[in-house]
Scaffold this active site. Structure first.
Site, short mmCIF file in Angstrom:
data_model
loop_
_atom_site.label_atom_id
_atom_site.label_comp_id
_atom_site.label_asym_id
_atom_site.label_seq_id
_atom_site.Cartn_x
_atom_site.Cartn_y
_atom_site.Cartn_z
N SER A 236 0.25 9.45 15.52
CA SER A 236 0.78 9.94 16.80
C SER A 236 2.29 9.70 16.89
CB SER A 236 0.02 9.28 17.95
OG SER A 236 0.24 9.97 19.16
N ASP A 490 -9.31 17.35 17.78
CA ASP A 490 -8.04 16.73 18.15
C ASP A 490 -7.38 17.49 19.30
OD1 ASP A 490 -5.61 15.29 18.04
OD2 ASP A 490 -5.77 15.11 15.86
N HIS A 537 -8.26 12.60 18.49
CA HIS A 537 -6.88 12.27 18.17
C HIS A 537 -6.76 11.00 17.32
CE1 HIS A 537 -2.60 11.88 18.54
NE2 HIS A 537 -2.65 10.84 19.34
#
Length: 572
Positions: A236, A490, A537
């Protein structure tokens, strides 16, 4: 009689009004109960339990220790007790963390008796950097009796901590010759939390200053650990910073692995006709998506359509474009604006963690609104440990979290999209750079005396000539493999990953267009997108088994590639 009739009317009047009043009271009660029920579903932690957690004030060291205790074959993980510049927590525990002299933790060695993949040495320490209140929290694993040939460095996402990788340490440290490092980024996790202040006035300079704040700390850590080259994994926001590091400090990576990286696509409000829809890539989903639902979405027994699946549509949405944008099905449809309150709070640089700190006893309950969804697929003990860990980090003094508003615009799209820069990864000129920007080509007449490409790196940036010095021959990187990982479900837009893959490949073709056969053979640049199934995610956590296997394959590839380079006499 009239009196009697009047009295009867009064009675009838009351009898007619009574059900209405009763109904209103009932409806009001039902409405209040429904609202209370919705609040309880959004924030499931009970008020009493939340107050008790706030009052107990578990230290980040204690909660990190608890999370790491779920690592297989490691019953008592080492945990130093210093969190930033904060004093040791006085809270007593069975692990005696507060009794450790000078905050330090002795390494823990697991033997082959209790560890079938051992022996391995596990260590936890705070690595001091130069400057006031600058230090990085580090957790490492190495194999005992084996020479360390390769290093893997792992960076977490926004507001998280290295403990989130607890399902990966054991599996990845099985690789022979590898040492693993997980770091809390500066100003996050249990690393020190110096004041975050931006001095620049120009918009682009503000972005670069915010990026430098993180990547300069990582580079100083690398120099202090005497690591020349390593494989870098970032999740991320950690993925975004990993790209920034690769651009600013070239020559020190042998592979870059980006796990659901933020900041690749263009801002949809900048070029609205060719950008991903907000629901395809919006930070709000990180706080509202139920992870159990996300993981079960791949169940073939559940109804689903391709139009609702990011992965199935990503390549068609990318449309062969290398700009990281996509064209909506109906380009004339108006885009739903972000809530004004969210834009205001974002631009005012009020982080979600500020709200947690301000809310006092309500803080644990607010955090449960995220943790109850994020960790809904995990066993209850692990989910509770991660909730406690998250809250203990979220309530710490604000620092690195304030960089977010300078790096991302509301909606989690980068203010300086990586799709404009990612082609420079592995193609930079060796030497210190002032910021994570892409190097332009040297005119042919000025580069005739220098090598076109090289994978040779410097041990420290201070001993390398500046790339801005025209009198010094400039040596360019040979390219590095870039792996982009996304979860099957995701919320991060995978179309940006495919666009990045294409752009990296296009840059390789351009660079090698006039290259010699030897230069083509030496080139190590590549890019690919990998999908972790039944994951959202947080691919490393949701699909830990597949994620670990993919990582081990990539780590094995690093070893084989470098052995081949040594055989060919082109040592890195």
């Amino acid at each position: 009689m009239a009196t009697s009739a009047s009295g009867g009317d009064d009675v009838r009047s009351r009898s007619q009004q009574s059900p209405l009043a009763s109904q209103r009271a009932k409806e009001q009660g039902e409405s209040e109960a429904a609202q209370a029920g919705r609040f309880a579903r959004m924030f499931p932690l009970g008020a009493k339990e939340g107050f008790n957690q706030w009052w107990a004030g578990l230290s980040p060291a204690m909660t990190e220790h608890t999370v790491l205790s779920f690592i297989p074959h490691l019953q008592r993980p080492p945990t130093h007790t210093q969190t930033g510049s904060a004093p040791v927590s006085p809270t007593h525990s069975t692990t005696d963390l507060a009794d450790q002299s000078g905050h330090a933790a002795a390494p823990v060695t697991t033997t082959t008796v209790t560890d079938p993949y051992g022996p391995r040495r596990w260590n936890s320490q705070m690595v001091e950097l130069t400057g006031k209140n600058r230090a990085l929290n580090e957790f490492s694993v190495e194999r005992v009796g084996e020479e360390v040939e390769q290093n893997l460095v792992m960076l977490h996402g926004y507001g998280a901590g290295l403990g989130f990788f607890y399902k990966n340490f054991e599996g990845l440290s099985r690789a022979p010759g590898w040492k693993l490092y997980a770091l809390d980024m500066l100003g996050m996790g249990r690393s020190s939390r110096p004041p975050f202040r931006i001095q620049a006035k120009d918009r682009e300079e503000k972005i670069r200053e915010a990026e430098n704040w993180f990547v300069d700390a990582l580079e100083e850590w690398r120099v202090k650990k005497k690591i020349d080259r390593f494989t870098l994994l970032g999740h991320s926001l950690g993925g975004y910073m990993a790209v920034a590091y690769a651009l600013k400090y070239p020559g020190h990576l042998n592979k870059l692995i980006l796990a659901s990286p933020v900041g690749i696509p263009e801002d949809p409000y900048a070029v609205s006709a060719e950008m991903p829809e907000p629901e395809d890539s919006t930070l709000a989903n990180e706080f509202t998506q139920d992870q159990g639902t996300a993981m079960n979405a791949s169940n073939p027994d559940l109804p689903r359509t391709g139009d609702n699946n990011n992965f199935l549509n990503a390549r068609s949405k990318a449309g062969g474009s290398s700009s990281g944008t996509s064209t909506p099905t109906n380009s004339n449809a108006p885009r739903p604006p972000l809530p004004k309150w969210l834009t205001y709070l974002w631009d005012a640089n009020i982080s979600p963690f500020s709200l947690v700190r301000w809310s006092g006893p309500l803080g644990p309950r607010l955090v449960s609104g995220w943790t109850s969804r994020r960790f809904s697929h995990l066993p209850s003990e692990e989910a509770q440990a991660l909730h406690n860990y998250s809250y203990s980090l979220f309530r710490q003094r604000g620092s690195g979290e304030y960089a977010l508003a300078y790096i991302l615009a509301p909606g989690a799209f980068a203010r300086s999209p990586l799709i404009r820069r990612i082609q420079g990864v592995g193609r930079q000129y060796i030497g210190p750079h002032s910021s994570p920007t892409v190097d332009a080509d040297i005119p042919k007449e000025s580069s005739s005396k220098c090598s076109k490409t090289s994978s040779k790196s410097s041990s420290t940036p201070s001993t390398t000539p500046s790339v801005a010095d025209p009198s010094v021959p400039r040596v360019r990187e040979n390219g590095i493999p870039v792996v982009l990982m996304y979860g099957e479900n995701d919320w991060m837009d995978i179309a940006g990953g495919f666009a990045a893959e294409e752009k990296i490949k296009q840059e390789k073709a351009r660079i090698l267009a006039d290259a010699s056969e030897e230069e083509r053979m030496r080139d190590n640049g590549s890019a690919k997108v990998v999908v972790i199934y039944e994951a959202g995610h947080h691919v490393y956590l949701d699909g830990a088994e597949q994620f670990n296997q993919v990582m081990l394959d990539e780590m094995r590839d690093v070893v084989e590639t470098e052995r081949k380079m040594k055989r060919d006499g082109d040592s890195p």
